[in-house]
Design a protein around this motif. Structure first.
Motif, PDB file in Angstrom:
ATOM      1  N   ASP A   1       0.930  -1.035  -0.149  1.00 59.52           N
ATOM      2  CA  ASP A   1       0.077  -0.066   0.116  1.00 59.52           C
ATOM      3  C   ASP A   1       0.847   1.102  -0.055  1.00 59.52           C
ATOM      4  O   ASP A   1       0.612   2.054  -0.576  1.00 59.52           O
ATOM      5  N   GLU A   2       2.040   1.231   0.857  1.00 59.08           N
ATOM      6  CA  GLU A   2       2.914   2.394   0.682  1.00 59.08           C
ATOM      7  C   GLU A   2       3.439   2.595  -0.697  1.00 59.08           C
ATOM      8  O   GLU A   2       3.818   3.677  -1.180  1.00 59.08           O
ATOM      9  N   ILE A   3       3.924   1.392  -1.534  1.00 58.80           N
ATOM     10  CA  ILE A   3       4.202   1.435  -2.641  1.00 58.80           C
ATOM     11  C   ILE A   3       3.117   2.176  -3.616  1.00 58.80           C
ATOM     12  O   ILE A   3       3.550   3.151  -4.494  1.00 58.80           O
ATOM     13  N   ASP A   4       1.886   1.696  -3.417  1.00 61.40           N
ATOM     14  CA  ASP A   4       0.797   2.470  -4.152  1.00 61.40           C
ATOM     15  C   ASP A   4       0.786   3.916  -3.739  1.00 61.40           C
ATOM     16  O   ASP A   4       0.850   4.594  -4.853  1.00 61.40           O
ATOM     17  N   GLU A   5       0.733   4.050  -2.712  1.00 60.63           N
ATOM     18  CA  GLU A   5       0.614   5.596  -2.263  1.00 60.63           C
ATOM     19  C   GLU A   5       1.848   6.489  -2.866  1.00 60.63           C
ATOM     20  O   GLU A   5       1.789   7.444  -3.605  1.00 60.63           O
ATOM     21  N   PHE A   6       3.115   5.780  -3.013  1.00 64.66           N
ATOM     22  CA  PHE A   6       4.217   6.418  -3.661  1.00 64.66           C
ATOM     23  C   PHE A   6       4.118   6.653  -5.102  1.00 64.66           C
ATOM     24  O   PHE A   6       4.394   7.695  -5.673  1.00 64.66           O
ATOM     25  N   VAL A   7       3.663   5.413  -5.462  1.00 69.90           N
ATOM     26  CA  VAL A   7       3.496   5.620  -7.139  1.00 69.90           C
ATOM     27  C   VAL A   7       2.297   6.504  -7.560  1.00 69.90           C
ATOM     28  O   VAL A   7       2.482   7.642  -8.503  1.00 69.90           O
ATOM     29  N   HIS A   8       1.374   6.602  -6.866  1.00 67.49           N
ATOM     30  CA  HIS A   8       0.252   7.429  -7.086  1.00 67.49           C
ATOM     31  C   HIS A   8       0.606   9.069  -6.813  1.00 67.49           C
ATOM     32  O   HIS A   8       0.396   9.963  -7.818  1.00 67.49           O
ATOM     33  N   ASN A   9       1.428   9.417  -6.103  1.00 63.33           N
ATOM     34  CA  ASN A   9       2.054  10.548  -5.858  1.00 63.33           C
ATOM     35  C   ASN A   9       2.733  11.161  -6.914  1.00 63.33           C
ATOM     36  O   ASN A   9       2.784  12.238  -7.502  1.00 63.33           O
TER      37      ASN A   9
END
Length: 313
Positions: free
Chosen positions: A103-111
């Motif tokens: 989920d932190e990877i998702d947040e990183f990619v999203h941002n």
């Protein structure tokens, strides 16, 4: 809980029957992955240009029709979207460490996508709830980021697509997390080499099926198995569309023409080719709990060969 199995008939396999159990599979050792808790959908600011499926869920048939042959202007826009995707992927791979959740990877990619004024293409595509696919160990592809933290010895595929200036750019890599065993490293290294060898087949006038034939030969040579349910695809103004790029021995019609852009993204596994889809309707796992690896590039067919568009800076 597993929902259903994917099977492949002899037509899809090019007329060659495959019988499970005749070969001994050395799966090595890994941490088996079960779905975790998925956080709410991340916000996309109003100023970001969004694909149509953001507003109304698309269907699997969306994008069918003639193959896009890009003009010079369209190719330049594809170069920009693909370069952006590749650079975000490069940074995301460095971010993926022991103790970091998917989920932190998702947040990183999203941002990263939003900061670049791009839309993270997976979000809302056919109802997908996240901005990137993260597939760990026995998850073959389309893993939904959740609160599971990466563990020492994991391998994780990070699959990134961005929609930028009206065009999608798509790429993925499988990352080693901490101390991965020899079989895992062999799998990841071999799959990356498989993609490189398949790309060498690409050029104007070449039959589309030659990509799958190359991948099948490579996998056999390396004593690995292709997971045939998951295809490469045409890409451009649409996320997924014609042509289909099969990753196994096949006789799909058509030839490569200058101006075509499509992905090549083989999935190789240490085990059998069977996959199962979980109840989230997305996560594809190996039926035998074997690990798989995937690498992906977006390719442009040129007048005298091909160009890999998803090379990072």
């Amino acid at each position: 809980m597993k929902l259903f199995k994917l099977y492949y008939n002899t037509w899809l396999l090019g007329g060659h029957r495959t019988f499970f159990g005749r070969r001994k599979y050395d799966l090595g050792s890994c941490n088996l992955v079960e779905p975790g808790n998925v956080s709410p959908e991340r916000t996309v600011p109003k100023h970001i240009i969004k694909p149509s499926y953001y507003f109304a869920r698309n269907s699997p048939s969306s994008g069918n029709g003639p193959i896009e042959i890009k003009s010079d202007t369209q190719v330049e826009e594809m170069r920009k979207s693909c370069k952006l995707a590749a650079n975000i992927l490069k940074r995301a791979c460095s971010f993926a460490k022991v103790g970091v959740s998917t989920d932190e990877i998702d947040e990183f990619v999203h941002n990263e996508a939003i900061d670049a004024n791009a839309y993270p293409s997976p979000l809302r595509y056919l109802g997908f709830p996240k901005s990137v696919c993260t597939s760990v160990n026995n998850v073959a592809c389309h893993g939904i980021p959740d609160d599971r933290k990466l563990m020492d010895g994991d391998i994780v595929n990070i699959d990134i697509t961005v929609f930028y200036n009206g065009y999608h750019g798509d790429c993925s890599r499988t990352v080693l997390v901490g101390n991965v065993d020899d079989r895992g490293r062999y799998l990841v290294d071999s799959t990356e080499a498989c993609l490189a060898e398949a790309i060498l087949c690409c050029g104007p006038g070449q039959p589309l099926y030659i990509i799958g034939k190359s991948i099948a030969r490579f996998a056999k040579r390396k004593k690995l198995t292709v997971m045939p349910a998951f295809l490469g695809h045409g890409i451009g103004s649409y996320f997924h569309g014609p042509p289909d790029i099969y990753h196994f021995d096949n006789d799909y019609p058509g030839v490569m023409r200058p101006g075509m852009t499509f992905t090549v993204e083989p999935i190789l596994t240490l085990g059998t080719m069977e996959a199962e889809i979980l109840e989230d309707d997305w996560t594809a796992v190996s039926a035998d709990n074997a690990r798989s690896a995937q690498f992906e590039h977006t390719i442009l067919i040129t007048n005298d060969g091909c160009e890999v568009l998803t090379i990072p800076d």
